[in-house]
Design a protein around this motif. Structure first.
Motif, mmCIF file in Angstrom:
data_model
loop_
_atom_site.group_PDB
_atom_site.id
_atom_site.type_symbol
_atom_site.label_atom_id
_atom_site.label_comp_id
_atom_site.label_asym_id
_atom_site.label_seq_id
_atom_site.Cartn_x
_atom_site.Cartn_y
_atom_site.Cartn_z
ATOM 1 N N PHE A 39 3.597 -0.084 24.810
ATOM 2 C CA PHE A 39 2.986 -0.972 23.812
ATOM 3 C C PHE A 39 2.077 -0.169 22.894
ATOM 4 C CE2 PHE A 39 3.958 -3.151 27.673
ATOM 5 C CZ PHE A 39 4.464 -4.389 27.285
ATOM 6 N N ARG A 40 2.188 -0.426 21.609
ATOM 7 C CA ARG A 40 1.271 0.221 20.664
ATOM 8 C C ARG A 40 0.903 -0.766 19.570
ATOM 9 N NH1 ARG A 40 4.207 6.169 19.960
ATOM 10 N NH2 ARG A 40 4.291 6.565 22.201
ATOM 11 N N ASN A 41 -0.375 -0.802 19.280
ATOM 12 C CA ASN A 41 -0.827 -1.688 18.214
ATOM 13 C C ASN A 41 -0.532 -1.025 16.878
ATOM 14 O OD1 ASN A 41 -1.901 -4.110 17.604
ATOM 15 N ND2 ASN A 41 -3.788 -3.770 18.760
ATOM 16 N N GLU A 42 0.731 -0.926 16.551
ATOM 17 C CA GLU A 42 1.153 -0.200 15.348
ATOM 18 C C GLU A 42 0.548 -0.826 14.096
ATOM 19 O OE1 GLU A 42 2.835 2.499 15.286
ATOM 20 O OE2 GLU A 42 4.117 2.605 17.075
ATOM 21 N N ILE A 43 0.161 0.013 13.164
ATOM 22 C CA ILE A 43 -0.432 -0.493 11.920
ATOM 23 C C ILE A 43 0.668 -0.878 10.950
ATOM 24 C CG2 ILE A 43 -1.936 0.077 9.969
ATOM 25 C CD1 ILE A 43 -2.309 2.334 12.718
ATOM 26 N N THR A 44 1.730 -0.113 10.988
ATOM 27 C CA THR A 44 2.819 -0.418 10.062
ATOM 28 C C THR A 44 4.121 -0.653 10.834
ATOM 29 O OG1 THR A 44 3.162 1.942 9.864
ATOM 30 C CG2 THR A 44 1.953 0.881 8.066
ATOM 31 N N GLU A 65 -7.746 1.398 3.760
ATOM 32 C CA GLU A 65 -7.599 -0.033 3.506
ATOM 33 C C GLU A 65 -7.812 -0.301 2.020
ATOM 34 O OE1 GLU A 65 -9.301 -2.732 6.470
ATOM 35 O OE2 GLU A 65 -9.929 -4.000 4.791
ATOM 36 N N CYS A 66 -7.016 -1.227 1.481
ATOM 37 C CA CYS A 66 -7.174 -1.564 0.066
ATOM 38 C C CYS A 66 -8.371 -2.497 -0.089
ATOM 39 C CB CYS A 66 -5.902 -2.232 -0.460
ATOM 40 S SG CYS A 66 -6.102 -2.864 -2.123
ATOM 41 N N LYS A 67 -9.269 -2.156 -1.003
ATOM 42 C CA LYS A 67 -10.473 -2.974 -1.182
ATOM 43 C C LYS A 67 -10.152 -4.314 -1.839
ATOM 44 C CE LYS A 67 -13.716 0.856 -1.322
ATOM 45 N NZ LYS A 67 -14.446 1.793 -2.175
ATOM 46 N N SER A 68 -8.998 -4.423 -2.516
ATOM 47 C CA SER A 68 -8.635 -5.696 -3.153
ATOM 48 C C SER A 68 -7.801 -6.575 -2.229
ATOM 49 C CB SER A 68 -7.825 -5.456 -4.433
ATOM 50 O OG SER A 68 -8.453 -4.511 -5.231
ATOM 51 N N CYS A 69 -6.641 -6.065 -1.746
ATOM 52 C CA CYS A 69 -5.770 -6.944 -0.959
ATOM 53 C C CYS A 69 -5.971 -6.769 0.547
ATOM 54 C CB CYS A 69 -4.295 -6.745 -1.345
ATOM 55 S SG CYS A 69 -3.608 -5.164 -0.798
ATOM 56 N N HIS A 70 -6.796 -5.813 0.947
ATOM 57 C CA HIS A 70 -7.161 -5.576 2.350
ATOM 58 C C HIS A 70 -6.002 -5.168 3.243
ATOM 59 C CE1 HIS A 70 -11.220 -6.734 1.506
ATOM 60 N NE2 HIS A 70 -10.748 -7.800 0.878
ATOM 61 N N LYS A 71 -4.923 -4.728 2.634
ATOM 62 C CA LYS A 71 -3.816 -4.209 3.451
ATOM 63 C C LYS A 71 -4.165 -2.796 3.893
ATOM 64 C CE LYS A 71 0.158 -6.912 2.469
ATOM 65 N NZ LYS A 71 0.975 -7.236 1.335
ATOM 66 N N ARG A 72 -3.677 -2.442 5.119
ATOM 67 C CA ARG A 72 -3.953 -1.100 5.636
ATOM 68 C C ARG A 72 -2.688 -0.247 5.600
ATOM 69 N NH1 ARG A 72 -7.447 -2.697 10.969
ATOM 70 N NH2 ARG A 72 -9.421 -3.011 9.925
ATOM 71 N N PHE A 73 -2.868 1.025 5.349
ATOM 72 C CA PHE A 73 -1.720 1.943 5.269
ATOM 73 C C PHE A 73 -2.020 3.212 6.029
ATOM 74 C CE2 PHE A 73 -2.114 -0.532 1.413
ATOM 75 C CZ PHE A 73 -0.872 -1.140 1.326
ATOM 76 N N ARG A 74 -0.962 3.792 6.630
ATOM 77 C CA ARG A 74 -1.127 5.090 7.286
ATOM 78 C C ARG A 74 -1.207 6.165 6.220
ATOM 79 N NH1 ARG A 74 3.000 5.232 12.340
ATOM 80 N NH2 ARG A 74 3.027 7.443 11.866
ATOM 81 N N VAL A 75 -2.212 7.009 6.329
ATOM 82 C CA VAL A 75 -2.403 8.059 5.326
ATOM 83 C C VAL A 75 -1.161 8.956 5.254
ATOM 84 C CG1 VAL A 75 -3.758 10.102 4.732
ATOM 85 C CG2 VAL A 75 -4.902 8.021 5.480
ATOM 86 N N ASP A 76 -0.590 9.278 6.440
ATOM 87 C CA ASP A 76 0.559 10.198 6.418
ATOM 88 C C ASP A 76 1.772 9.590 5.710
ATOM 89 O OD1 ASP A 76 1.122 8.374 8.367
ATOM 90 O OD2 ASP A 76 1.719 9.827 9.897
ATOM 91 N N GLU A 77 1.819 8.270 5.616
ATOM 92 C CA GLU A 77 2.956 7.652 4.915
ATOM 93 C C GLU A 77 2.721 7.539 3.411
ATOM 94 O OE1 GLU A 77 3.926 3.958 6.813
ATOM 95 O OE2 GLU A 77 4.892 4.980 8.499
ATOM 96 N N LEU A 78 1.454 7.617 3.007
ATOM 97 C CA LEU A 78 1.142 7.469 1.575
ATOM 98 C C LEU A 78 1.059 8.793 0.832
ATOM 99 C CD1 LEU A 78 -1.606 4.692 1.303
ATOM 100 C CD2 LEU A 78 0.839 4.494 1.027
ATOM 101 N N ARG A 79 0.847 9.850 1.628
ATOM 102 C CA ARG A 79 0.640 11.157 0.986
ATOM 103 C C ARG A 79 1.858 11.611 0.195
ATOM 104 N NH1 ARG A 79 -2.222 13.724 5.941
ATOM 105 N NH2 ARG A 79 -4.374 13.535 5.279
ATOM 106 N N ASP A 80 1.615 12.077 -1.026
ATOM 107 C CA ASP A 80 2.706 12.665 -1.817
ATOM 108 C C ASP A 80 2.947 14.078 -1.341
ATOM 109 O OD1 ASP A 80 2.858 10.403 -3.270
ATOM 110 O OD2 ASP A 80 1.380 11.096 -4.750
ATOM 111 N N SER A 81 1.839 14.788 -1.114
ATOM 112 C CA SER A 81 1.968 16.145 -0.611
ATOM 113 C C SER A 81 0.907 16.353 0.461
ATOM 114 C CB SER A 81 1.781 17.148 -1.746
ATOM 115 O OG SER A 81 0.556 16.884 -2.375
ATOM 116 N N PRO A 82 1.197 17.259 1.454
ATOM 117 C CA PRO A 82 0.263 17.439 2.557
ATOM 118 C C PRO A 82 -1.133 17.787 2.062
ATOM 119 C CG PRO A 82 2.282 18.711 2.902
ATOM 120 C CD PRO A 82 2.341 18.161 1.524
#
Ligand code: ATP
Length: 460
Positions: A177-182, A86-103
């Motif tokens: 049904f899934r409470n998808e984050i993104t 979660e971003c400490k400034s804008c509080h948006k959440r992101f999936r780690v696997d989608e943000l990773r540049d490399s495994p």
């Protein structure tokens, strides 16, 4: 994508849920054409899996199940949780696997505002609900996150009631049904969606063989329904990215405008599900092979597709824009009787025409019935009679508004396979023209032969 979303709304395929209230969290409604098309996709899948394949039966299990099912399946534990930051400034959440540049690397900065990110945390995707009027812990239930669990817990019922022998399969279509984050990308990832799943129960030694078999079958299914080969690929899922239940996994991916993405997963689930349900329920769910004197947990190969994702892929794959219009280029194909209205389309012909070359099994409307003009009562009456003849047999539309050229384009835009036009000759000799969507070729046929001819052409 903006063009697809706009077409979907304009022509009644897909609307945003609760739009008058500003919409609701990535939920969508299938409009009059959308529901026809989605039903067609599900119907073709059902026929393929239960009628054309050997030894596959169907099931329609309840969406609500005992919460213990989800404890046994691993969905209530970390296994079905996405790793989030979660971003400490804008509080948006992101999936780690989608943000990773490399495994293996952990992302440091928020992609939206550049703020600092928290340590990765797990977030459970199961949607909770309360069953019964009293709000207490005992009444907590979950909306199913995958349809297949209904199949596993019915394994013994199906086996005994249908007197089946291994190997066999169970097919099911239903909401999950899934409470998808993104959630996002239109209907690609939503919180409520429909799955088309088949679970194949086999001897452990045959699991690999059937995994390969179903991989080929499922790929063929999409190709046979017209998906372009270059837009489809298979991605083997490496061990560390596999779902918690899978020993072997691959994604069938489609080349969406937003990148290559999964439309169907094929998994070798081993004995994960049946052995866990045995453990949690205390019921021995092993299969007994009387002939070979063997007792074992069958292994499961699943083909898990999404009705919504394949809907989107089918739509995108056939979406074609024709600059300047096709009508002008192919004017020689029009018989003189239909030249009326074409002169008026000169301006429109300069615009972009949209053509959806949907497979005839998937197209929402098969036939449009059109009077050449609408200000001739006898012609309109005759055309409506034709419409009434065809309506019980095919999904048809009657349309009299606008020039004939404009109406053809409207039908092309929604993928209608045939346009039937009644003209002045129809009143004299009971014939009409059939115009084929992709070639725009026209042939004149007798109204008395129409149902048979169309049945043949549509492969009914
Ligand atoms: P992804 O991570 O791409 O959202 P997944 O790997 O979690 O999907 P599976 O659990 O393998 O998906 O589900 C099988 C199929 O169900 C998917 O291939 C997809 O067609 C469909 N599906 C899963 N989640 C969604 C969703 N949120 N929205 C629409 N369809 C979905």
């Amino acid at each position: 994508m903006a063009k697809i979303v706009s077409l979907a709304k304009r022509r009644g395929f897909i609307f945003q849920s609760s739009e008058v209230y500003g919409g609701f969290g990535s939920c969508y409604d299938f409009g009059p054409l959308g529901v026809e098309m989605k039903n067609n996709i599900k119907q073709v899948w059902w026929e393929e899996m239960t009628k054309k394949q050997e030894n596959i039966v169907g099931l329609d299990a309840a969406i609500l199940m005992s919460p213990r099912v989800w404890q046994a399946s691993g969905h209530l534990t970390a296994g079905f949780a996405d790793l989030l930051v979660e971003c400490k400034s804008c509080h948006k959440r992101f999936r780690v696997d989608e943000l990773r540049d490399s495994p293996g690397t952990v992302p440091q900065k928020c992609p939206e505002c550049g703020g600092q990110l928290t340590e990765p945390r797990k977030f459970n995707l199961m949607m909770k609900t309360l069953v019964g009027p009293v709000e207490e812990e005992a009444a907590t239930a979950y909306l199913r996150a995958e349809t297949c669990q209904g199949i596993y817990v019915n394994f013994e019922n199906i086996l005994n009631s249908m007197r089946l022998k291994i190997p066999f399969g169970v097919a099911q279509i239903g909401k999950a049904f899934r409470n998808e984050i993104t959630p996002g990308d239109f209907i690609y990832r939503t919180r409520e969606f429909e799955q088309m799943e088949m679970q194949w129960f086999c001897h452990p030694k045959e699991a690999k063989k059937y995994f390969d078999f179903w991989k080929k079958e499922r790929l063929k299914w999409y190709l046979n329904l017209g998906i372009k080969k270059e837009n489809l690929r298979i991605k083997e899922v490496p061990a560390k990215e596999r779902p918690h239940y899978a020993r072997q996994a691959l994604d069938l991916e489609y080349k969406f405008p937003f990148g290559w993405r999964e439309i169907e997963g094929i998994h070798n689930r081993g004995d994960w599900d049946l052995s866990n349900h045995s453990r949690f329920s205390g019921k021995d769910l092993r299969y007994v092979d009387e002939e070979k004197k063997e007792k074992y947990f069958p292994h499961i190969i699943e083909t898990s597709g999404g009705a919504d994702r394949s809907f989107l892929a089918f739509l995108i794959d056939v979406y074609t824009e024709i600059k300047g219009g096709r009508a002008k280029k192919a004017s020689f194909l029009f018989p003189p009787s239909l030249s009326l209205g074409r002169t008026k389309t000169t301006k429109a012909a300069k615009e972009i025409e949209i053509l959806l070359k949907l497979d005839k099994k998937i197209a929402p409307i098969k036939i449009a019935v059109l009077p050449l003009v609408r200000n001739k009562p006898k012609l309109v009456k005759k055309t409506k009679e034709v419409y009434q003849i065809l309506k019980p047999h095919f999904t048809c539309q009657y349309d009299e508004l606008g020039s004939i050229g404009r109406r053809y384009r409207r039908q092309d835009e929604i993928g209608t396979i045939f346009c039937l036009t009644c003209d002045f000759q129809t009143l004299k000799d009971n014939t009409l023209t059939i115009r084929e969507r992709d070639t725009m070729k026209q042939e004149r046929v007798k109204i008395s032969d129409l149902t048979k001819i169309l049945e043949e052409k549509l492969g009914k």
